[in-house]
Scaffold this motif. Sequence first.
Motif, mmCIF file in Angstrom:
data_model
loop_
_atom_site.group_PDB
_atom_site.id
_atom_site.type_symbol
_atom_site.label_atom_id
_atom_site.label_comp_id
_atom_site.label_asym_id
_atom_site.label_seq_id
_atom_site.Cartn_x
_atom_site.Cartn_y
_atom_site.Cartn_z
ATOM 1 N N LEU A 68 0.831 -1.206 0.000
ATOM 2 C CA LEU A 68 0.000 0.000 0.000
ATOM 3 C C LEU A 68 0.863 1.253 0.000
ATOM 4 O O LEU A 68 0.570 2.227 -0.695
ATOM 5 C CB LEU A 68 -0.945 0.002 1.206
ATOM 6 N N ARG A 69 1.959 1.233 0.774
ATOM 7 C CA ARG A 69 2.879 2.370 0.795
ATOM 8 C C ARG A 69 3.508 2.575 -0.584
ATOM 9 O O ARG A 69 3.594 3.693 -1.084
ATOM 10 C CB ARG A 69 3.972 2.147 1.842
ATOM 11 N N GLU A 70 3.904 1.475 -1.236
ATOM 12 C CA GLU A 70 4.490 1.565 -2.576
ATOM 13 C C GLU A 70 3.479 2.135 -3.580
ATOM 14 O O GLU A 70 3.823 2.966 -4.416
ATOM 15 C CB GLU A 70 4.957 0.186 -3.042
ATOM 16 N N TYR A 71 2.227 1.685 -3.503
ATOM 17 C CA TYR A 71 1.189 2.195 -4.413
ATOM 18 C C TYR A 71 0.958 3.680 -4.198
ATOM 19 O O TYR A 71 0.756 4.433 -5.148
ATOM 20 C CB TYR A 71 -0.129 1.428 -4.230
ATOM 21 N N LEU A 72 0.955 4.103 -2.928
ATOM 22 C CA LEU A 72 0.758 5.523 -2.621
ATOM 23 C C LEU A 72 1.887 6.353 -3.203
ATOM 24 O O LEU A 72 1.643 7.392 -3.833
ATOM 25 C CB LEU A 72 0.664 5.732 -1.109
ATOM 26 N N ILE A 73 3.135 5.906 -3.023
ATOM 27 C CA ILE A 73 4.279 6.626 -3.579
ATOM 28 C C ILE A 73 4.183 6.686 -5.095
ATOM 29 O O ILE A 73 4.404 7.736 -5.707
ATOM 30 C CB ILE A 73 5.601 5.966 -3.122
ATOM 31 N N GLU A 74 3.809 5.569 -5.717
ATOM 32 C CA GLU A 74 3.673 5.539 -7.181
ATOM 33 C C GLU A 74 2.570 6.494 -7.645
ATOM 34 O O GLU A 74 2.739 7.233 -8.614
ATOM 35 C CB GLU A 74 3.361 4.120 -7.650
ATOM 36 N N ALA A 75 1.431 6.491 -6.942
ATOM 37 C CA ALA A 75 0.325 7.371 -7.323
ATOM 38 C C ALA A 75 0.725 8.834 -7.181
ATOM 39 O O ALA A 75 0.417 9.658 -8.049
ATOM 40 C CB ALA A 75 -0.898 7.068 -6.467
ATOM 41 N N GLU A 76 1.419 9.158 -6.101
ATOM 42 C CA GLU A 76 1.841 10.536 -5.899
ATOM 43 C C GLU A 76 2.818 10.984 -6.978
ATOM 44 O O GLU A 76 2.739 12.097 -7.473
ATOM 45 C CB GLU A 76 2.484 10.700 -4.519
ATOM 46 N N SER A 77 3.730 10.102 -7.387
ATOM 47 C CA SER A 77 4.689 10.472 -8.421
ATOM 48 C C SER A 77 4.009 10.581 -9.776
ATOM 49 O O SER A 77 4.373 11.429 -10.588
ATOM 50 C CB SER A 77 5.853 9.477 -8.478
ATOM 51 N N THR A 78 2.990 9.756 -10.025
ATOM 52 C CA THR A 78 2.251 9.849 -11.281
ATOM 53 C C THR A 78 1.495 11.158 -11.363
ATOM 54 O O THR A 78 1.514 11.836 -12.397
ATOM 55 C CB THR A 78 1.255 8.666 -11.410
ATOM 56 N N VAL A 79 0.863 11.563 -10.272
ATOM 57 C CA VAL A 79 0.138 12.834 -10.243
ATOM 58 C C VAL A 79 1.117 13.984 -10.447
ATOM 59 O O VAL A 79 0.844 14.931 -11.204
ATOM 60 C CB VAL A 79 -0.633 12.987 -8.908
ATOM 61 N N ALA A 80 2.266 13.893 -9.831
ATOM 62 C CA ALA A 80 3.263 14.972 -9.934
ATOM 63 C C ALA A 80 3.788 15.110 -11.360
ATOM 64 O O ALA A 80 4.052 16.222 -11.831
ATOM 65 C CB ALA A 80 4.429 14.714 -8.981
ATOM 66 N N THR A 81 3.924 13.998 -12.080
ATOM 67 C CA THR A 81 4.480 14.071 -13.445
ATOM 68 C C THR A 81 3.425 14.343 -14.498
ATOM 69 O O THR A 81 3.749 14.752 -15.605
ATOM 70 C CB THR A 81 5.223 12.764 -13.812
ATOM 71 N N THR A 82 2.141 14.139 -14.165
ATOM 72 C CA THR A 82 1.097 14.355 -15.154
ATOM 73 C C THR A 82 0.274 15.610 -14.899
ATOM 74 O O THR A 82 -0.591 15.955 -15.684
ATOM 75 C CB THR A 82 0.139 13.153 -15.231
ATOM 76 N N ALA A 83 0.528 16.290 -13.806
ATOM 77 C CA ALA A 83 -0.233 17.503 -13.483
ATOM 78 C C ALA A 83 0.135 18.629 -14.449
ATOM 79 O O ALA A 83 1.292 18.810 -14.784
ATOM 80 C CB ALA A 83 0.064 17.936 -12.063
ATOM 81 N N PRO A 84 -0.875 19.357 -14.928
ATOM 82 C CA PRO A 84 -0.585 20.488 -15.835
ATOM 83 C C PRO A 84 0.189 21.588 -15.105
ATOM 84 O O PRO A 84 -0.001 21.801 -13.910
ATOM 85 C CB PRO A 84 -1.973 20.971 -16.264
#
Length: 85
Positions: A68-84
Motif C-alpha cells: 500500500l505504501r508503494e502504491y501511494l508513492i507511485e500514485a503521488e509520483s504519477t500525479v506529480a508528473t502528469t499535473a498540468p
Amino acid sequence: MPNLLIVGNTIAYEGMKRRTTRDLRKTHCETDPNAVAELIADFERVYQASSLENEQTHPPDGRLLERLREYLIEAESTVATTAPE
C-alpha cells in the motif's frame, strides 16, 4: 441483505426482482426519507460489522502495508508528473 443502491439521501433501490429484467425495472424504489435513512443506517451497521469481522479473520500483514505504501508513492509520483503546469 439484498443488493442495495443508495443515491444520496433521497432514493434507495433494493435489488429484489420478481422476474428477470435488466436495469432498475421491477426493482423496489424507496423515496420516503425515513425509510431511506433506515436503509442507510442498516447498510452502515452491516458494513461496519463485516469490516470488523474481515479484519479479525484476515488481519493485514506487513507485506500488505508495504505494498500500500508503494502504491501511494507511485500514485503521488504519477500525479506529480502528469499535473498540468
